[in-house]
Design a protein around this motif. Structure first.
Motif, PDB file in Angstrom:
ATOM      1  N   GLU A  27       0.831  -1.216   0.000  1.00  0.00           N
ATOM      2  CA  GLU A  27       0.000   0.000   0.000  1.00  0.00           C
ATOM      3  C   GLU A  27       0.863   1.263   0.000  1.00  0.00           C
ATOM      4  O   GLU A  27       0.553   2.232  -0.683  1.00  0.00           O
ATOM      5  N   GLU A  28       1.963   1.210   0.789  1.00  0.00           N
ATOM      6  CA  GLU A  28       2.838   2.393   0.860  1.00  0.00           C
ATOM      7  C   GLU A  28       3.474   2.651  -0.508  1.00  0.00           C
ATOM      8  O   GLU A  28       3.462   3.769  -1.019  1.00  0.00           O
ATOM      9  N   GLU A  29       4.013   1.580  -1.084  1.00  0.00           N
ATOM     10  CA  GLU A  29       4.678   1.733  -2.393  1.00  0.00           C
ATOM     11  C   GLU A  29       3.701   2.223  -3.456  1.00  0.00           C
ATOM     12  O   GLU A  29       3.997   3.100  -4.260  1.00  0.00           O
ATOM     13  N   ILE A  30       2.509   1.612  -3.439  1.00  0.00           N
ATOM     14  CA  ILE A  30       1.576   1.902  -4.531  1.00  0.00           C
ATOM     15  C   ILE A  30       1.001   3.314  -4.410  1.00  0.00           C
ATOM     16  O   ILE A  30       0.662   3.941  -5.413  1.00  0.00           O
ATOM     17  N   THR A  31       0.914   3.818  -3.193  1.00  0.00           N
ATOM     18  CA  THR A  31       0.415   5.189  -3.021  1.00  0.00           C
ATOM     19  C   THR A  31       1.345   6.171  -3.742  1.00  0.00           C
ATOM     20  O   THR A  31       0.899   7.024  -4.519  1.00  0.00           O
ATOM     21  N   VAL A  32       2.625   6.014  -3.500  1.00  0.00           N
ATOM     22  CA  VAL A  32       3.606   6.890  -4.169  1.00  0.00           C
ATOM     23  C   VAL A  32       3.590   6.617  -5.673  1.00  0.00           C
ATOM     24  O   VAL A  32       3.564   7.533  -6.501  1.00  0.00           O
ATOM     25  N   ALA A  33       3.563   5.318  -6.022  1.00  0.00           N
ATOM     26  CA  ALA A  33       3.735   4.942  -7.433  1.00  0.00           C
ATOM     27  C   ALA A  33       2.531   5.323  -8.296  1.00  0.00           C
ATOM     28  O   ALA A  33       2.703   5.753  -9.435  1.00  0.00           O
ATOM     29  N   VAL A  34       1.315   5.176  -7.774  1.00  0.00           N
ATOM     30  CA  VAL A  34       0.147   5.523  -8.602  1.00  0.00           C
ATOM     31  C   VAL A  34       0.095   7.041  -8.808  1.00  0.00           C
ATOM     32  O   VAL A  34      -0.223   7.515  -9.894  1.00  0.00           O
ATOM     33  N   ILE A  57      -4.949   2.617  -3.742  1.00  0.00           N
ATOM     34  CA  ILE A  57      -5.155   3.157  -5.095  1.00  0.00           C
ATOM     35  C   ILE A  57      -6.375   4.078  -5.095  1.00  0.00           C
ATOM     36  O   ILE A  57      -6.359   5.165  -5.679  1.00  0.00           O
ATOM     37  N   GLY A  58      -7.425   3.636  -4.403  1.00  0.00           N
ATOM     38  CA  GLY A  58      -8.645   4.436  -4.323  1.00  0.00           C
ATOM     39  C   GLY A  58      -8.383   5.812  -3.722  1.00  0.00           C
ATOM     40  O   GLY A  58      -8.916   6.823  -4.199  1.00  0.00           O
ATOM     41  N   ASN A  59      -7.538   5.860  -2.689  1.00  0.00           N
ATOM     42  CA  ASN A  59      -7.232   7.160  -2.070  1.00  0.00           C
ATOM     43  C   ASN A  59      -6.550   8.098  -3.058  1.00  0.00           C
ATOM     44  O   ASN A  59      -6.867   9.288  -3.128  1.00  0.00           O
ATOM     45  N   VAL A  60      -5.624   7.530  -3.831  1.00  0.00           N
ATOM     46  CA  VAL A  60      -4.905   8.381  -4.800  1.00  0.00           C
ATOM     47  C   VAL A  60      -5.867   8.846  -5.897  1.00  0.00           C
ATOM     48  O   VAL A  60      -5.902  10.034  -6.252  1.00  0.00           O
ATOM     49  N   LEU A  61      -6.674   7.917  -6.405  1.00  0.00           N
ATOM     50  CA  LEU A  61      -7.619   8.296  -7.472  1.00  0.00           C
ATOM     51  C   LEU A  61      -8.552   9.388  -6.976  1.00  0.00           C
ATOM     52  O   LEU A  61      -8.834  10.362  -7.679  1.00  0.00           O
ATOM     53  N   GLN A  62      -9.028   9.217  -5.755  1.00  0.00           N
ATOM     54  CA  GLN A  62      -9.952  10.196  -5.188  1.00  0.00           C
ATOM     55  C   GLN A  62      -9.309  11.574  -5.087  1.00  0.00           C
ATOM     56  O   GLN A  62      -9.921  12.580  -5.412  1.00  0.00           O
ATOM     57  N   GLY A  68      -9.715  17.729  -9.396  1.00  0.00           N
ATOM     58  CA  GLY A  68      -9.938  18.083 -10.806  1.00  0.00           C
ATOM     59  C   GLY A  68      -8.697  17.897 -11.666  1.00  0.00           C
ATOM     60  O   GLY A  68      -8.600  18.430 -12.770  1.00  0.00           O
ATOM     61  N   LYS A  69      -7.716  17.109 -11.139  1.00  0.00           N
ATOM     62  CA  LYS A  69      -6.478  16.910 -11.921  1.00  0.00           C
ATOM     63  C   LYS A  69      -6.683  15.890 -13.030  1.00  0.00           C
ATOM     64  O   LYS A  69      -5.891  15.798 -13.965  1.00  0.00           O
ATOM     65  N   VAL A  70      -7.718  15.079 -12.900  1.00  0.00           N
ATOM     66  CA  VAL A  70      -8.029  14.106 -13.950  1.00  0.00           C
ATOM     67  C   VAL A  70      -9.535  13.908 -13.958  1.00  0.00           C
ATOM     68  O   VAL A  70     -10.188  14.030 -12.910  1.00  0.00           O
ATOM     69  N   LYS A  71     -10.059  13.629 -15.161  1.00  0.00           N
ATOM     70  CA  LYS A  71     -11.504  13.377 -15.250  1.00  0.00           C
ATOM     71  C   LYS A  71     -11.728  11.884 -15.161  1.00  0.00           C
ATOM     72  O   LYS A  71     -10.958  11.101 -15.721  1.00  0.00           O
ATOM     73  N   ARG A  72     -12.820  11.487 -14.524  1.00  0.00           N
ATOM     74  CA  ARG A  72     -13.122  10.053 -14.447  1.00  0.00           C
ATOM     75  C   ARG A  72     -13.163   9.427 -15.833  1.00  0.00           C
ATOM     76  O   ARG A  72     -12.694   8.306 -16.040  1.00  0.00           O
ATOM     77  N   SER A  73     -13.715  10.175 -16.801  1.00  0.00           N
ATOM     78  CA  SER A  73     -13.881   9.614 -18.141  1.00  0.00           C
ATOM     79  C   SER A  73     -12.547   9.393 -18.856  1.00  0.00           C
ATOM     80  O   SER A  73     -12.482   8.647 -19.823  1.00  0.00           O
ATOM     81  N   SER A  74     -11.470  10.018 -18.363  1.00  0.00           N
ATOM     82  CA  SER A  74     -10.188   9.756 -19.033  1.00  0.00           C
ATOM     83  C   SER A  74      -9.384   8.674 -18.319  1.00  0.00           C
ATOM     84  O   SER A  74      -8.283   8.325 -18.743  1.00  0.00           O
TER      85      SER A  74
END
Ligand code: A2P
Length: 323
Positions: A27-34, A57-62, A68-74
């Motif tokens: 989880e630690e690695e993937i937070t930085v990596a995603v 991953i969910g935390n980073v996506l959220q 507003g740095k990325v749109k869900r549709s992209s």
């Protein structure tokens, strides 16, 4: 060099050819990596509950979505129905748990992770015999599970659905029972495991393929060791033909391995938690292998499977164990 960077799926949707794999990252690695992957421009993220990192991953996506740095549709997010969830009555609740962890309303692609089913104990861990081997549930019914997968599309919880680690016979059998044909098959695929018949079958059936372990997933060695399996795994990055082609194009061996897969019209999801290598793996669209070089690499096929599930000792006893 401009070229198509999406695969068009049989339902009219598209999937970025190059994705970011997240297996074997904490989880630690993937937070930085995603975070880094999104900065670099990866938009296709592949995960699964068995990777134990969906929440991170969910935390980073959220964070990215709400800022507003990325749109869900992209974004194109794939996750998978894990082996204990391979029962019709568990399909929807299992996806809903992933959606809650990923903090998403839908996934772009939901895959049946394996054709076999395993049992869980009262703590939610894989149920095991005294010798540590995993208990399988032999009552797996792919057609009944698939019907529920189709229901997820109708409910808008998954845009596309597919399968992973299924063999040709299993896919052929399943397809006879589909209202929605599988959009994607995700399999191990690299120079040493090319499975030409399976690839041909999927191409003829309009099923897109995603190649996992394209660089040979060296981390599998450590997983195997944990269950006492000592097995020498091939080092794809050291194959002389690959290195020679890499030198010619001033690219790395990894870039040649990935480029060869993309040129075959497959999608590919290399995993790295190293920023430099993540950039390298994405930078494969400015060179092209010659037909002779592709053929040279095709000839290296050796039917060597790295992810043979030895680390899930016991699953080979399931009637649907695919390999
Ligand atoms: P790391 O995360 O330290 O970069 P696969 O995608 O086949 O599962 O392979 C993943 C493995 O390959 C990981 O051990 C990863 O390590 C390593 N890897 C990923 N990208 C590269 C690269 N460009 N060059 C060398 N090794 C790589």
């Amino acid at each position: 060099m401009s070229e198509q960077k999406y695969l068009h799926l049989n339902n009219g949707l598209k999937m970025p050819i190059l994705g970011y794999g997240t297996w074997m990252a904490s989880e630690e690695e993937i937070t930085v990596a995603v975070n880094e992957a999104l900065e670099i421009g990866y938009r296709h993220i592949d995960t699964a509950p068995v990777y134990l990192n969906e929440k991170a991953i969910g935390n980073v996506l959220q964070e990215w979505l709400s800022a507003g740095k990325v749109k869900r549709s992209s974004l194109f997010v794939t996750t998978k129905l894990p082996p204990p969830g391979n029962k019709p009555d568990l399909v929807e609740s299992t996806l809903r748990k992933s959606l809650a962890d990923l903090q998403l309303d839908y996934v772009d692609l939901y895959l049946i992770h394996t054709p076999f089913t395993v049992m869980l104990d009262e703590n939610g861990e894989f149920k095991r015999y005294e010798d540590g081997t995993i208990m399988v549930d032999p009552s797996t019914d792919h057609a009944a599970i698939w019907k529920e997968m189709e229901g997820l599309v109708a409910k808008g919880l998954a845009k596309s659905i597919g399968i992973s680690n299924f063999n040709l016979q299993q896919i052929e059998r399943l397809r006879k029972h589909c209202t929605i044909q599988p959009q994607v098959l995700q399999i191990e695929y690299h120079i040493y495991l090319q499975q030409p018949e399976l690839i041909e079958y999927c191409k003829a059936s309009d099923i897109a393929i995603t190649a996992y372990s394209p660089l040979g997933s060296k981390g599998v060695g450590a997983l195997n060791k944990m269950v006492g399996v000592e097995r020498e795994l091939p080092d794809l990055l050291e194959v002389p033909e690959v290195k020679q082609i890499a030198k010619k194009y001033h690219k790395s061996a990894a870039q040649v391995l990935l480029r060869w897969i993309v040129e075959k019209g497959l999608s590919v999801i290399p995993k790295s938690t190293n920023s430099k290598r993540m950039r390298e793996n994405k930078d494969i669209f400015d060179f092209k292998l010659s037909p002779e070089e592709i053929e040279q690499l095709n000839k290296l096929d050796a039917n060597v499977r790295v992810v043979d599930f030895a680390f899930f000792k016991g699953v080979e006893k399931h009637p649907e164990f695919p390999f």
